[in-house]
Design a protein around this motif. Structure first.
Motif, short mmCIF file in Angstrom:
data_model
loop_
_atom_site.label_atom_id
_atom_site.label_comp_id
_atom_site.label_asym_id
_atom_site.label_seq_id
_atom_site.Cartn_x
_atom_site.Cartn_y
_atom_site.Cartn_z
N ALA A 126 0.75 -1.25 -0.16
CA ALA A 126 -0.19 0.18 0.41
C ALA A 126 0.87 1.66 0.30
O ALA A 126 0.97 2.29 -0.64
CB ALA A 126 -0.77 -0.13 1.23
N THR A 127 1.92 1.49 0.70
CA THR A 127 2.98 2.23 0.36
C THR A 127 3.49 2.70 -0.24
O THR A 127 3.93 3.96 -1.06
CB THR A 127 4.17 1.66 1.87
N GLY A 128 3.70 1.85 -1.12
CA GLY A 128 4.78 1.89 -2.33
C GLY A 128 3.37 1.90 -3.44
O GLY A 128 4.07 3.62 -3.68
N ALA A 129 2.17 1.81 -3.44
CA ALA A 129 1.33 2.66 -4.23
C ALA A 129 1.07 4.05 -4.37
O ALA A 129 1.01 4.79 -4.80
CB ALA A 129 0.15 2.19 -4.29
N MET A 130 1.39 4.68 -2.69
CA MET A 130 1.01 5.30 -1.76
C MET A 130 2.95 6.18 -2.70
O MET A 130 2.17 7.42 -3.47
CB MET A 130 1.12 5.67 -0.36
N ILE A 131 3.38 6.05 -2.67
CA ILE A 131 4.85 6.25 -3.30
C ILE A 131 5.07 6.70 -4.96
O ILE A 131 4.64 7.79 -5.45
CB ILE A 131 5.84 5.73 -3.45
N GLN A 132 4.37 5.29 -5.95
CA GLN A 132 3.95 5.84 -7.10
C GLN A 132 2.46 7.32 -7.38
O GLN A 132 3.11 7.46 -7.87
CB GLN A 132 3.95 4.10 -7.54
N THR A 133 2.00 7.12 -6.39
CA THR A 133 1.06 7.88 -7.34
C THR A 133 1.28 9.18 -6.88
O THR A 133 0.89 10.09 -7.56
CB THR A 133 -0.34 7.53 -6.21
N LEU A 134 2.34 9.45 -6.27
CA LEU A 134 3.18 10.37 -6.10
C LEU A 134 3.61 10.93 -7.10
O LEU A 134 3.59 12.30 -6.89
CB LEU A 134 3.83 10.89 -4.39
N LEU A 135 4.63 9.82 -7.31
CA LEU A 135 6.06 10.16 -8.73
C LEU A 135 4.61 10.63 -9.76
O LEU A 135 4.83 11.41 -10.28
CB LEU A 135 6.90 8.93 -8.30
N LEU A 136 3.68 10.15 -9.91
CA LEU A 136 3.07 9.86 -10.80
C LEU A 136 1.80 11.52 -10.58
O LEU A 136 1.84 12.27 -12.05
CB LEU A 136 1.60 9.19 -11.32
N ALA A 137 1.75 11.79 -9.51
CA ALA A 137 1.11 13.12 -9.36
C ALA A 137 1.89 14.41 -9.74
O ALA A 137 2.12 15.43 -10.62
CB ALA A 137 0.53 13.44 -8.11
N ALA A 138 2.97 13.82 -9.28
CA ALA A 138 4.56 15.23 -9.14
C ALA A 138 4.69 15.47 -10.99
O ALA A 138 5.73 16.19 -11.57
CB ALA A 138 5.95 14.42 -8.74
N THR A 139 5.13 14.37 -11.81
CA THR A 139 5.01 14.01 -13.30
C THR A 139 4.27 14.44 -14.17
O THR A 139 4.38 15.42 -14.95
CB THR A 139 4.90 12.37 -13.95
N GLU A 140 2.66 14.46 -13.93
CA GLU A 140 1.37 15.46 -14.51
C GLU A 140 1.64 16.90 -13.86
O GLU A 140 1.31 17.62 -15.12
CB GLU A 140 0.46 14.70 -13.31
N ALA A 141 2.53 17.03 -12.61
CA ALA A 141 2.69 18.45 -12.67
C ALA A 141 3.54 19.52 -12.69
O ALA A 141 3.88 21.03 -12.84
CB ALA A 141 2.05 18.81 -10.83
N ILE A 143 6.82 18.39 -12.59
CA ILE A 143 7.41 18.29 -11.41
C ILE A 143 8.52 17.02 -11.62
O ILE A 143 8.23 15.76 -11.13
CB ILE A 143 7.29 18.43 -10.30
N GLY A 144 10.37 16.75 -12.03
CA GLY A 144 11.04 15.20 -11.72
C GLY A 144 11.36 15.48 -10.65
O GLY A 144 10.82 16.04 -8.95
N SER A 145 11.44 13.89 -10.24
CA SER A 145 11.74 13.21 -9.40
C SER A 145 12.29 12.18 -9.32
O SER A 145 13.10 11.56 -9.68
CB SER A 145 9.65 12.43 -8.76
N TYR A 146 12.91 11.24 -7.17
CA TYR A 146 13.79 10.58 -7.58
C TYR A 146 13.36 9.44 -6.64
O TYR A 146 13.28 10.33 -5.07
CB TYR A 146 14.85 11.06 -7.72
N TRP A 147 12.47 8.52 -7.00
CA TRP A 147 12.37 7.51 -5.78
C TRP A 147 13.59 7.30 -4.86
O TRP A 147 14.04 6.13 -5.54
CB TRP A 147 12.17 6.64 -5.76
N SER A 148 14.07 7.22 -4.08
CA SER A 148 15.57 6.60 -3.00
C SER A 148 14.87 6.17 -1.62
O SER A 148 14.25 6.25 -1.58
CB SER A 148 17.09 7.99 -2.56
N SER A 149 15.74 4.50 -1.16
CA SER A 149 15.93 4.25 -0.58
C SER A 149 16.71 5.17 0.52
O SER A 149 15.92 4.72 1.62
CB SER A 149 16.85 2.49 -0.59
N GLY A 150 16.69 6.24 0.35
CA GLY A 150 17.58 7.12 1.39
C GLY A 150 18.85 6.96 2.46
O GLY A 150 19.10 7.69 2.43
N GLY A 151 19.46 5.30 1.81
CA GLY A 151 20.54 5.45 3.07
C GLY A 151 20.01 6.69 4.42
O GLY A 151 19.36 5.89 5.22
N VAL A 152 20.97 7.55 4.86
CA VAL A 152 21.29 7.76 6.27
C VAL A 152 19.79 7.81 6.47
O VAL A 152 19.27 8.09 7.50
CB VAL A 152 22.59 8.28 6.45
#
Ligand SMILES: Cc1cc2nc3c(=O)[nH]c(=O)nc-3n(C[C@H](O)[C@H](O)[C@H](O)COP(=O)(O)O)c2cc1C
Length: 209
Positions: A126-141, A143-152
């Motif tokens: 569910a959280t992955g679906a939420m992140i992808q929806t965020l990325l798609l919303a950014a793309t539609e707007a 806005i460039g994006s990057y889904w990172s695991s986050g490191g530190v």
């Protein structure tokens, strides 16, 4: 872009890597624009309510939690990450470029064998679906994006970010400015290796008993 196919294909990983000592100028994204993307993402599906104990007694169903950093917060975080025992690597470069950063965590159930838990699998899904929806919303707007695991950002920095240690980071989503002024950039490493559904999808023919 208005069709989901265009938006899905238009989403792509972009990494911006300026010198962390020289952050990109500009005010960053207004908080209201980031909040609008997050609100859209909040329409992702989820299956089971999180354990109330994990929500401080709040029986909210969503398995995800979202921690937002505007551009001033991204910039302020750079020297703080340098104080951690583990080197922050390229995360500090990306913080120097980001117009905003969205940290999406999920809340594991209290179980011994969490990796085998169907509940947790569905919380992550569910959280992955939420992140992808965020990325798609950014793309539609636009806005460039990057889904990172986050490191530190995925643990060591939780304290300075005020994130509960019981949460797990699933995505550090960097949102980029329109104009990066020619700083070093990189695409997603595996972008070019994507294959079509002929390689991973099949119609099922029901087998005889
Ligand atoms: C759960 C998840 C974590 C990721 N973490 C990283 C990461 O830490 N570093 C990285 O370079 N890319 C990361 N990526 C991005 C992928 O490398 C990228 O999506 C892939 O190369 C395909 O490129 P595309 O997004 O342009 O289609 C992650 C993607 C996902 C789904």
């Amino acid at each position: 872009m208005d069709r989901i196919d265009d938006i899905a294909r238009g989403r792509r990983t972009l990494k911006l890597l300026p010198d962390p000592a020289d952050p990109l100028p500009g005010p960053g994204l207004p908080r209201a624009r980031v909040e609008a993307l997050v609100e859209s993402a909040g329409w992702a599906p989820f299956h089971r309510a999180c354990a109330a104990a994990r929500n401080g007694g709040d029986a909210a169903v969503e398995p995800w939690r979202v921690h937002l950093l505007d551009k001033p917060a991204c910039t302020a975080l750079i020297p703080r990450l340098d104080t951690l025992p583990k080197p922050p690597g390229k995360i500090v470069n990306m913080l120097a470029a980001a117009d905003a950063l969205v940290l999406v965590t999920w809340l594991p159930e209290e179980e011994e064998d969490w990796a085998a838990s169907e509940l947790n699998m569905e919380h992550i899904a569910a959280t992955g679906a939420m992140i992808q929806t965020l990325l798609l919303a950014a793309t539609e707007a636009g806005i460039g994006s990057y889904w990172s695991s986050g490191g530190v950002l995925a643990g060591e920095a939780f304290g300075m970010l005020g994130i509960d240690a019981r949460e797990r980071l699933l995505g550090a989503v960097f949102l980029w400015p329109d104009d990066a002024g020619g700083v070093e950039s990189a695409p997603g490493k595996l972008r070019g290796q994507r294959r079509g559904p002929d390689r991973w999808a099949r119609w099922v023919e029901i087998r005889s008993p």
